[in-house]
Design a protein around this motif. Structure first.
Motif, PDB file in Angstrom:
ATOM      1  N   GLY A  19      -2.088  -5.447  20.079  1.00 31.77           N
ATOM      2  CA  GLY A  19      -1.837  -6.266  18.898  1.00 31.77           C
ATOM      3  C   GLY A  19      -2.496  -5.711  17.648  1.00 31.77           C
ATOM      4  O   GLY A  19      -2.531  -6.358  16.605  1.00 31.77           O
ATOM      5  N   GLU A  20      -3.042  -4.491  17.751  1.00 31.77           N
ATOM      6  CA  GLU A  20      -3.671  -3.841  16.597  1.00 31.77           C
ATOM      7  C   GLU A  20      -2.656  -3.721  15.457  1.00 31.77           C
ATOM      8  O   GLU A  20      -1.484  -3.462  15.688  1.00 31.77           O
ATOM      9  CB  GLU A  20      -4.168  -2.445  16.995  1.00 31.77           C
ATOM     10  N   VAL A  21      -3.114  -3.914  14.239  1.00 28.79           N
ATOM     11  CA  VAL A  21      -2.249  -3.791  13.075  1.00 28.79           C
ATOM     12  C   VAL A  21      -1.950  -2.310  12.847  1.00 28.79           C
ATOM     13  O   VAL A  21      -2.853  -1.470  12.859  1.00 28.79           O
ATOM     14  CB  VAL A  21      -2.901  -4.410  11.821  1.00 28.79           C
ATOM     15  N   VAL A  22      -0.677  -1.987  12.645  1.00 29.09           N
ATOM     16  CA  VAL A  22      -0.234  -0.606  12.475  1.00 29.09           C
ATOM     17  C   VAL A  22      -0.505  -0.160  11.037  1.00 29.09           C
ATOM     18  O   VAL A  22      -0.320  -0.917  10.085  1.00 29.09           O
ATOM     19  CB  VAL A  22       1.275  -0.485  12.806  1.00 29.09           C
ATOM     20  N   THR A  23      -0.949   1.079  10.897  1.00 33.95           N
ATOM     21  CA  THR A  23      -1.182   1.674   9.582  1.00 33.95           C
ATOM     22  C   THR A  23      -0.423   2.989   9.484  1.00 33.95           C
ATOM     23  O   THR A  23       0.013   3.546  10.494  1.00 33.95           O
ATOM     24  CB  THR A  23      -2.681   1.950   9.332  1.00 33.95           C
ATOM     25  N   PHE A  24      -0.269   3.463   8.251  1.00 39.99           N
ATOM     26  CA  PHE A  24       0.331   4.780   8.043  1.00 39.99           C
ATOM     27  C   PHE A  24      -0.190   5.366   6.737  1.00 39.99           C
ATOM     28  O   PHE A  24      -0.415   4.653   5.772  1.00 39.99           O
ATOM     29  CB  PHE A  24       1.867   4.709   8.036  1.00 39.99           C
ATOM     30  N   PRO A  25      -0.399   6.691   6.718  1.00 40.13           N
ATOM     31  CA  PRO A  25      -0.883   7.340   5.501  1.00 40.13           C
ATOM     32  C   PRO A  25       0.286   7.805   4.631  1.00 40.13           C
ATOM     33  O   PRO A  25       1.343   8.172   5.138  1.00 40.13           O
ATOM     34  CB  PRO A  25      -1.659   8.544   6.034  1.00 40.13           C
ATOM     35  N   VAL A  26       0.073   7.780   3.319  1.00 36.87           N
ATOM     36  CA  VAL A  26       1.024   8.353   2.371  1.00 36.87           C
ATOM     37  C   VAL A  26       0.233   9.290   1.471  1.00 36.87           C
ATOM     38  O   VAL A  26      -0.792   8.907   0.915  1.00 36.87           O
ATOM     39  CB  VAL A  26       1.724   7.265   1.533  1.00 36.87           C
ATOM     40  N   THR A  27       0.711  10.514   1.351  1.00 39.62           N
ATOM     41  CA  THR A  27       0.035  11.506   0.526  1.00 39.62           C
ATOM     42  C   THR A  27       0.845  11.742  -0.742  1.00 39.62           C
ATOM     43  O   THR A  27       2.062  11.935  -0.692  1.00 39.62           O
ATOM     44  CB  THR A  27      -0.147  12.822   1.300  1.00 39.62           C
ATOM     45  N   PHE A  28       0.134  11.689  -1.856  1.00 39.89           N
ATOM     46  CA  PHE A  28       0.721  11.911  -3.178  1.00 39.89           C
ATOM     47  C   PHE A  28       0.085  13.161  -3.777  1.00 39.89           C
ATOM     48  O   PHE A  28      -0.966  13.615  -3.339  1.00 39.89           O
ATOM     49  CB  PHE A  28       0.408  10.729  -4.111  1.00 39.89           C
ATOM     50  N   SER A  29       0.703  13.673  -4.818  1.00 39.75           N
ATOM     51  CA  SER A  29       0.055  14.686  -5.646  1.00 39.75           C
ATOM     52  C   SER A  29       0.000  14.118  -7.064  1.00 39.75           C
ATOM     53  O   SER A  29       0.694  13.162  -7.386  1.00 39.75           O
ATOM     54  CB  SER A  29       0.838  16.005  -5.626  1.00 39.75           C
ATOM     55  N   TYR A  30      -0.869  14.708  -7.892  1.00 36.22           N
ATOM     56  CA  TYR A  30      -0.939  14.325  -9.302  1.00 36.22           C
ATOM     57  C   TYR A  30      -1.454  15.526 -10.087  1.00 36.22           C
ATOM     58  O   TYR A  30      -1.987  16.477  -9.513  1.00 36.22           O
ATOM     59  CB  TYR A  30      -1.812  13.077  -9.503  1.00 36.22           C
ATOM     60  N   HIS A  31      -1.265  15.499 -11.402  1.00 36.09           N
ATOM     61  CA  HIS A  31      -1.695  16.618 -12.242  1.00 36.09           C
ATOM     62  C   HIS A  31      -3.168  16.498 -12.635  1.00 36.09           C
ATOM     63  O   HIS A  31      -3.931  17.435 -12.527  1.00 36.09           O
ATOM     64  CB  HIS A  31      -0.864  16.710 -13.520  1.00 36.09           C
TER      65      HIS A  31
END
Length: 187
Positions: free
Chosen positions: A161-173
């Motif tokens: 029942g653990e809450v699912v997570t996910f990473p999102v990778t961005f770039s920036y200047h």
């Protein structure tokens, strides 16, 4: 001057400490892709992020055997890979919005996408808070775009029942600091 325990205690009680939960991802707007995640409903699912660092490169100039160190350009160490971890909401609404923005950047099904350089309309706003949850520092990551949407792992056989997570990778200047001058001096 050496400090005493009493000096440390007095200074710490007066200035307090930053805590790991006094940080928010306030806004993610990738105008060129149509993505707009703003506070409340969407970004309460941002589980973890970091205040990015900034480096002034050192440049050496030698003269008559003595080396002088002068400031060079500013660099942002993780600008190509700034990661925010999200909790997955039950209907995957957040991930779907991020996927749509990713496909607007490049769609491998149609070989179409936004190939241009992300501009000022593509940004992420981060805020540091005090313990009354009042904004003390605001940072805007300029020229942001999605680079990677990570896996979501499900434990079908052993699930707890653990809450699912996910990473999102961005770039920036680069980033801009919109903090008040008084706050930067520590007044």
């Amino acid at each position: 001057m050496a400090t005493t325990i009493q000096n440390f205690f007095a200074a710490a009680a007066d200035k307090q400490f930053s805590r790991d939960f006094l940080f928010r991802v306030q806004d993610i707007t990738l105008g060129s892709t149509g993505l707009n995640l703003a506070g409340g409903d969407d970004l309460i699912y941002a589980r973890s992020a970091a205040l990015p660092g900034r480096t002034i490169e050192n440049k050496e100039v030698s003269y008559m055997g003595l080396t002088f160190n002068i400031p060079g350009r500013a660099t942002y160490a993780n600008a190509a890979g700034y990661t925010i971890e999200f909790y997955a909401d039950a209907t995957n609404k957040i991930r779907d919005k991020l996927e749509k923005a990713s496909r607007a950047t490049f769609n491998d099904e149609t070989s179409k996408g936004e190939y241009g350089m992300p501009g000022p309309q593509d940004s992420m706003t981060l805020t540091l808070l005090d313990k009354q949850l009042i904004t003390k520092k605001t940072i805007k990551l300029v020229g942001a775009s999605i680079r990677d949407i990570g896996d979501m792992s499900y434990m079908i056989a052993d699930g707890t029942g653990e809450v699912v997570t996910f990473p999102v990778t961005f770039s920036y200047h680069f980033y801009q600091d919109f903090s008040k001058e008084d706050d930067r001096r520590g007044d």
